[in-house]
Design a protein around this motif. Sequence first.
Motif, PDB file in Angstrom:
ATOM      1  N   VAL A 103     -19.488  16.774  -3.248  1.00  0.00           N
ATOM      2  CA  VAL A 103     -17.851  15.866  -3.480  1.00  0.00           C
ATOM      3  C   VAL A 103     -17.317  14.501  -2.950  1.00  0.00           C
ATOM      4  N   ALA A 104     -18.163  13.912  -2.606  1.00  0.00           N
ATOM      5  CA  ALA A 104     -17.905  12.532  -2.423  1.00  0.00           C
ATOM      6  C   ALA A 104     -18.369  11.905  -4.366  1.00  0.00           C
ATOM      7  N   VAL A 105     -18.896  12.265  -4.530  1.00  0.00           N
ATOM      8  CA  VAL A 105     -19.904  11.011  -6.160  1.00  0.00           C
ATOM      9  C   VAL A 105     -19.254  12.061  -6.909  1.00  0.00           C
ATOM     10  N   THR A 106     -18.940  13.283  -6.911  1.00  0.00           N
ATOM     11  CA  THR A 106     -17.848  14.191  -8.036  1.00  0.00           C
ATOM     12  C   THR A 106     -15.998  14.039  -7.680  1.00  0.00           C
ATOM     13  N   PHE A 107     -15.660  13.210  -6.407  1.00  0.00           N
ATOM     14  CA  PHE A 107     -14.587  13.160  -7.083  1.00  0.00           C
ATOM     15  C   PHE A 107     -13.957  12.048  -5.974  1.00  0.00           C
ATOM     16  N   ILE A 108     -14.896  12.242  -4.312  1.00  0.00           N
ATOM     17  CA  ILE A 108     -14.204  10.332  -4.090  1.00  0.00           C
ATOM     18  C   ILE A 108     -14.699   9.135  -3.981  1.00  0.00           C
ATOM     19  N   ALA A 109     -15.691   9.345  -4.925  1.00  0.00           N
ATOM     20  CA  ALA A 109     -16.116   8.016  -5.313  1.00  0.00           C
ATOM     21  C   ALA A 109     -15.369   7.272  -6.803  1.00  0.00           C
ATOM     22  N   PRO A 110     -14.920   8.124  -7.923  1.00  0.00           N
ATOM     23  CA  PRO A 110     -14.102   7.934  -8.906  1.00  0.00           C
ATOM     24  C   PRO A 110     -13.370   7.917  -8.619  1.00  0.00           C
ATOM     25  N   ILE A 111     -12.298   8.144  -8.158  1.00  0.00           N
ATOM     26  CA  ILE A 111     -10.667   7.827  -7.979  1.00  0.00           C
ATOM     27  C   ILE A 111     -10.384   7.260  -6.645  1.00  0.00           C
ATOM     28  N   ALA A 112     -11.755   6.637  -5.910  1.00  0.00           N
ATOM     29  CA  ALA A 112     -11.661   5.624  -4.931  1.00  0.00           C
ATOM     30  C   ALA A 112     -11.447   4.338  -5.873  1.00  0.00           C
ATOM     31  N   ILE A 113     -12.747   3.908  -6.733  1.00  0.00           N
ATOM     32  CA  ILE A 113     -13.327   3.250  -7.594  1.00  0.00           C
ATOM     33  C   ILE A 113     -11.772   2.575  -8.583  1.00  0.00           C
ATOM     34  N   ALA A 114     -11.188   4.098  -9.349  1.00  0.00           N
ATOM     35  CA  ALA A 114     -10.175   3.595 -10.484  1.00  0.00           C
ATOM     36  C   ALA A 114      -8.921   2.965  -9.330  1.00  0.00           C
ATOM     37  N   LEU A 115      -8.322   3.600  -7.971  1.00  0.00           N
ATOM     38  CA  LEU A 115      -7.957   3.160  -7.293  1.00  0.00           C
ATOM     39  C   LEU A 115      -7.904   1.431  -7.056  1.00  0.00           C
ATOM     40  N   ILE A 116      -9.087   1.253  -6.465  1.00  0.00           N
ATOM     41  CA  ILE A 116      -9.796  -0.442  -6.230  1.00  0.00           C
ATOM     42  C   ILE A 116      -9.491  -0.982  -8.084  1.00  0.00           C
ATOM     43  N   LEU A 117      -9.609   0.087  -8.807  1.00  0.00           N
ATOM     44  CA  LEU A 117      -9.495  -1.211 -10.048  1.00  0.00           C
ATOM     45  C   LEU A 117      -8.036  -1.664 -10.086  1.00  0.00           C
ATOM     46  N   LEU A 118      -7.302  -0.616 -10.101  1.00  0.00           N
ATOM     47  CA  LEU A 118      -6.080  -0.014 -10.811  1.00  0.00           C
ATOM     48  C   LEU A 118      -4.871  -1.328  -9.062  1.00  0.00           C
ATOM     49  N   ASN A 119      -5.300  -1.250  -7.990  1.00  0.00           N
ATOM     50  CA  ASN A 119      -5.306  -1.981  -7.448  1.00  0.00           C
ATOM     51  C   ASN A 119      -5.555  -4.045  -7.296  1.00  0.00           C
ATOM     52  N   ALA A 120      -6.227  -3.658  -8.229  1.00  0.00           N
ATOM     53  CA  ALA A 120      -6.979  -5.545  -8.269  1.00  0.00           C
ATOM     54  C   ALA A 120      -6.323  -5.822  -9.566  1.00  0.00           C
ATOM     55  N   THR A 121      -6.037  -5.153 -10.539  1.00  0.00           N
ATOM     56  CA  THR A 121      -5.558  -5.403 -11.682  1.00  0.00           C
ATOM     57  C   THR A 121      -4.294  -6.084 -11.196  1.00  0.00           C
ATOM     58  N   GLY A 122      -3.511  -5.397 -10.679  1.00  0.00           N
ATOM     59  CA  GLY A 122      -2.155  -5.368  -9.946  1.00  0.00           C
ATOM     60  C   GLY A 122      -1.112  -4.098 -10.481  1.00  0.00           C
ATOM     61  N   LEU A 123      -1.797  -3.194 -10.697  1.00  0.00           N
ATOM     62  CA  LEU A 123      -1.449  -1.417 -11.400  1.00  0.00           C
ATOM     63  C   LEU A 123      -0.443  -1.146 -10.722  1.00  0.00           C
ATOM     64  N   ILE A 124      -1.258  -1.115  -9.503  1.00  0.00           N
ATOM     65  CA  ILE A 124      -0.768  -0.044  -8.438  1.00  0.00           C
ATOM     66  C   ILE A 124       1.131  -1.318  -8.599  1.00  0.00           C
ATOM     67  N   ALA A 125       0.718  -2.075  -7.763  1.00  0.00           N
ATOM     68  CA  ALA A 125       2.387  -2.670  -7.635  1.00  0.00           C
ATOM     69  C   ALA A 125       3.186  -2.917  -8.399  1.00  0.00           C
ATOM     70  N   LYS A 126       2.929  -2.683  -9.526  1.00  0.00           N
ATOM     71  CA  LYS A 126       3.666  -2.668 -10.474  1.00  0.00           C
ATOM     72  C   LYS A 126       4.209  -0.885 -11.311  1.00  0.00           C
ATOM     73  N   LEU A 127       3.005   0.209 -10.613  1.00  0.00           N
ATOM     74  CA  LEU A 127       3.549   0.831 -11.134  1.00  0.00           C
ATOM     75  C   LEU A 127       4.248   1.514  -9.294  1.00  0.00           C
ATOM     76  N   PHE A 128       4.220   1.249  -8.514  1.00  0.00           N
ATOM     77  CA  PHE A 128       4.793   1.820  -7.116  1.00  0.00           C
ATOM     78  C   PHE A 128       5.528   0.690  -6.107  1.00  0.00           C
ATOM     79  N   GLY A 129       6.413  -0.319  -7.848  1.00  0.00           N
ATOM     80  CA  GLY A 129       7.267  -0.992  -7.492  1.00  0.00           C
ATOM     81  C   GLY A 129       6.713  -2.299  -5.912  1.00  0.00           C
ATOM     82  N   GLY A 130       5.662  -2.637  -5.497  1.00  0.00           N
ATOM     83  CA  GLY A 130       5.718  -4.117  -4.561  1.00  0.00           C
ATOM     84  C   GLY A 130       5.788  -5.141  -5.621  1.00  0.00           C
ATOM     85  N   GLU A 131       5.011  -5.952  -5.034  1.00  0.00           N
ATOM     86  CA  GLU A 131       5.580  -7.610  -5.514  1.00  0.00           C
ATOM     87  C   GLU A 131       3.962  -7.517  -6.251  1.00  0.00           C
TER      88      GLU A 131
END
Length: 180
Positions: A152-180
């Motif tokens: 479960v961790a390899v199939t679901f948790i890891a890809p989602i977590a890594i995708a969130l890390i990538l989105l956060n590092a590129t600033g896309l999460i802040a843009k998508l959710f109205g953060g700084e």
Amino acid sequence: GLDPGQGAGLAFVTLPGAFAKMPIGWFFSALFFLLIFIAALTSMMSLMQVPLAFLEDELGWSKKKGLGAILALLVIINIPAVMSFGPLSDFTIFGDVYFDFLDKLANNILLPVTGLLTTLFVIASFKVRNSKEEFLNGAKNKNTFLAKIYPVAVTFIAPIAIALILLNATGLIAKLFGGE
């Protein structure tokens, strides 16, 4: 008056200033940079194995020719990084000097993308079952909580977590959710 949160440039700008103010700071500075050099050299040797194997196996290049090509490419890419603390300090890419740009590119983009691609490779090609067998190879107790949640961790948790890390590092999460 030096900024300790300077990022990757800390080792080359802030720490030499700190060493200069220490008793026998020249010794600690020389030791520090020698250890940095050894760490960089050993890391480089391991990182060069994959492209070298590709050049040898896929293109039929000799080890000497492959190493020469890889080293030439590394020199071309990294000379400007070294010079970004001096003659190229005014040259910026996306507001960062070349050294900091490479640092952010490697840490915020390349590492998460590589992790995501590796995870997707394990899921689609290597298969999670084979990966779990490798993970547990030599383990005394193969019935642990981690072993149970591994698929479960390899199939679901890891890809989602890594995708969130990538989105956060590129600033896309802040843009998508109205953060700084």
